[in-house]
Design an enzyme around this catalytic site. Sequence first.
Site, PDB file in Angstrom:
ATOM      1  N   ASP A  48       0.821  -1.199   0.000  1.00 20.79           N
ATOM      2  CA  ASP A  48       0.000   0.000   0.000  1.00 20.79           C
ATOM      3  C   ASP A  48       0.868   1.267   0.000  1.00 20.79           C
ATOM      4  OD1 ASP A  48      -2.881   0.802   0.375  1.00 20.79           O
ATOM      5  OD2 ASP A  48      -2.019   1.871   2.079  1.00 20.79           O
ATOM      6  N   GLU A 107       1.931  -0.241  -4.815  1.00 20.86           N
ATOM      7  CA  GLU A 107       0.961   0.748  -5.278  1.00 20.86           C
ATOM      8  C   GLU A 107       1.715   2.053  -5.454  1.00 20.86           C
ATOM      9  OE1 GLU A 107      -3.346   2.600  -3.997  1.00 20.86           O
ATOM     10  OE2 GLU A 107      -1.755   2.391  -2.535  1.00 20.86           O
TER      11      GLU A 107
HETATM   12  O1  TEU Z   1      -4.771   3.943  -1.661  1.00 15.25           O
HETATM   13  C1  TEU Z   1      -3.881   4.929  -2.023  1.00 15.25           C
HETATM   14  C2  TEU Z   1      -4.414   6.185  -2.600  1.00 15.25           C
HETATM   15  O2  TEU Z   1      -3.826   7.183  -2.300  1.00 15.25           O
HETATM   16  C3  TEU Z   1      -5.597   6.299  -3.472  1.00 15.25           C
HETATM   17  O3  TEU Z   1      -5.750   5.289  -4.355  1.00 15.25           O
HETATM   18  C4  TEU Z   1      -6.744   6.499  -2.566  1.00 15.25           C
HETATM   19  O4  TEU Z   1      -7.697   5.524  -2.832  1.00 15.25           O
HETATM   20  C5  TEU Z   1      -7.407   7.827  -2.710  1.00 15.25           C
HETATM   21  O5  TEU Z   1      -8.352   7.760  -3.691  1.00 15.25           O
HETATM   22  C6  TEU Z   1      -6.545   9.004  -2.966  1.00 15.25           C
HETATM   23  O6  TEU Z   1      -7.362  10.153  -3.120  1.00 15.25           O
HETATM   24  C7  TEU Z   1      -4.369   2.996  -0.734  1.00 15.25           C
HETATM   25  C8  TEU Z   1      -5.465   1.970  -0.573  1.00 15.25           C
HETATM   26  O7  TEU Z   1      -5.615   1.268  -1.782  1.00 15.25           O
HETATM   27  C9  TEU Z   1      -6.704   2.659  -0.136  1.00 15.25           C
HETATM   28  O8  TEU Z   1      -7.812   1.808  -0.073  1.00 15.25           O
HETATM   29  C10 TEU Z   1      -6.421   3.268   1.208  1.00 15.25           C
HETATM   30  O9  TEU Z   1      -7.515   4.047   1.614  1.00 15.25           O
HETATM   31  C11 TEU Z   1      -5.174   4.140   1.205  1.00 15.25           C
HETATM   32  O10 TEU Z   1      -4.078   3.572   0.518  1.00 15.25           O
HETATM   33  C12 TEU Z   1      -4.701   4.356   2.618  1.00 15.25           C
HETATM   34  O11 TEU Z   1      -4.224   3.156   3.140  1.00 15.25           O
END
Ligand code: TEU
Length: 531
Positions: A203, A257
Site C-alpha cells: 500500500d 501501489e
Molecule cells: O490507496 C492509495 C491512494 O492514495 C488512493 O488510491 C486512494 O484511494 C485515494 O483515492 C486518494 O485520493 C491505498 C489503498 O488502496 C486505499 O484503499 C487506502 O484508503 C489508502 O491507501 C490508505 O491506506
Amino acid sequence: MQEGTIARRWWKEAVVYQIYPRSFADSNGDGVGDLPGILARLDHVAGLGVDVIWLSPHFDSPNADNGYDIRDYRTVMAEFGTMADFDALLAGIKARGMRLIIDLVVNHTSDEHQWFVESRRSRSDPKRNYYIWRDGAQGLPNNAPSFFGGSAWERDPATGDYYLHYFAKKQPDLNWDNPAVREDVYEIMRFWLDKGVSGFRMDVIPFISKDQGFPAMTEAELRAPEFVYANGPHIHAYLQEMRGAALAPYDVMTVGEAFGVTDAQAPLFVDAARGELDMIFHFDVVRLDRDGWRKTDWTLPALKAIYARLDRAVGQGGWNTVFLGNHDNPRAVSHFGDDDPAFRVASAKALATLLLTQRGTPFLYQGDEIGMTNYPFLALEDFDDVEVRGQWQDNVATGKVSAAEFLAHLRQTSRDHSRTPMQWDATPHAGFTAAAKPWFPVHPDFGSINVAADLADPGSIYRHYQTLTALRRAEPALVYGAYRDLDPDHPALFSYSRALDGDHLQVAINFGRDPLALDLPPGTTLLNGSR
Ligand code: TEU
Ligand code: CA
C-alpha cells in the site's frame, strides 16, 4: 517493446484476482464478508483460470478505512474470522494450485495500534520516534494536505504536538527513518511469509520515506500531493533494504501501489537489477479521466498512448501490471466500457480482452468477471467511504462546490462503487449474506447480473474470462511478446500486436457502439471470435 530477452518469472505469467474480504462472501450471516466465505467460493476463483489471489487487508482494525488502518499486524480481523480460518484459506488456495499475496499497509498504522498508543503518551516514550511528531508550540509544521480532507497534521491533546497522517487522522504515518520501525516491519513480513504467503501488494509504498524538513508545498504541488509524497530521499534505500532483510530468502512476488510515481521513475522501482519491487501499479490508466474527485473526459487515443508509454518506460529489466479497477475505483465496465444493458456484456468482454492481452501481469478485481456496474448512489448518506466524507468537508461544507455538483462527480468516481457485495445469484442480497441487512447494499441489478447466471450462459463474461486465461497460458507471446500499437489514432478501434519468436498475434478491440470492419492478412487464424 523488445522481445526475446525478458527473464521468465512465474509472476509475469500469473493472472491475479483481487478479493475485498468485507464484500466477497459472508459465511456466518452477520452481513460482513469473511475468510470462511472466501474459502467456500475458491472454486469460483480457480475456475476463472486465476493463479494468484490478492487479499485486501485481513488484519485486526477499527475500520476507519476498511482495514487499511491496522491495529495488529499479526491478528486476523475478528469480523473476518480467526488465524485458523486464515490457515485453512491459505491451504485451500494452495490445494487448488493457486498462491496468495496479502496487503502490506506500512506507510501508516491505525491510531489504535499499540505503537501509536504508546507513542502519543509522552515526548519521552520509547515509541515516540515510531511516528512523525513536530513541536506543537511551533504551529502547523507545513501545509501538507491529507488525501481524506484537511491538513495532514493533527494536533494531539496528550502533548500538544502534531503527528503526520497522509490519510485519515486515524492513520498516523510511521517514521521509516527509525531503524527499529523498519526492523519491526520486516519481522511482520517474515511472520506471514513463514506461513506460506507468496508475496505482498504494498500500500502506497513510495510514501514511506519523507523529507523530514517538510518544506512548504507550492500551489501546483498541492493539486497532486502524491508526487511530493512519493519522492522522499530514502525510498530506494529502504526498498533495497527490505528486499535483503525480508524478501530475498523466499520465492515471492511484490507489487507496489505507486501513487505519485511517474513512468520515467518506474524503472527505479522495478528494474530487477536494483533489487526493489517486481512490479508497480501505475495510476495513469485509472486516473486518465480524473482531476481529484472530479470526473473528466477521456478518449481512446489517450488511453492507447498510456499503454504504449508505460510499455516503453518499464525497460528491459522491469515488468508492468495491467488493471482497470480495484477497491479504490469505479467499476471497470462503467468507467471504461458501456454499462447500458444493450452493450454491457460485449463491453465487459472487450475490457477483459484488453486486460488479459496487454503486456504486463493482469489484476482482475472481484465482480468484474461478471461485469458488475457502478451503484446508483444518490445522496451523501448513501456512501460509506471515509474519503467521501473528508472531501465533502473540504469542498461542499466550505461552500467551494455545490452538493449537486460534488455528488454528480462522485456518482462516477467514488471508491464505494467497487465495495458493494459480490453478486453470486438471484436470491436475496445476491447470495452474499443470509443476514437481514448486508454491511453495504447490494446493487439492485443483481437479479440479472450474478455469478449463477454467468455460469449458466456459455456466452457470458465469466466464460470469456475462462477462454482468455486459457489462451494466455497457451500463448507465451501474450505474456512475453513485444507490444506494438497498430493504429494509435483510431477513435474506436484498439488494435495491437504481440510478437514472440516468430509468433505474431493481433488483438482488435472495438470500443465503440457501431460495428467495425477489420482487414486481416491472408492466412490469419482467428483464436477467439467473441462479439
Ligand atoms: O490507496 C492509495 C491512494 O492514495 C488512493 O488510491 C486512494 O484511494 C485515494 O483515492 C486518494 O485520493 C491505498 C489503498 O488502496 C486505499 O484503499 C487506502 O484508503 C489508502 O491507501 C490508505 O491506506
Ligand atoms: Ca461474516
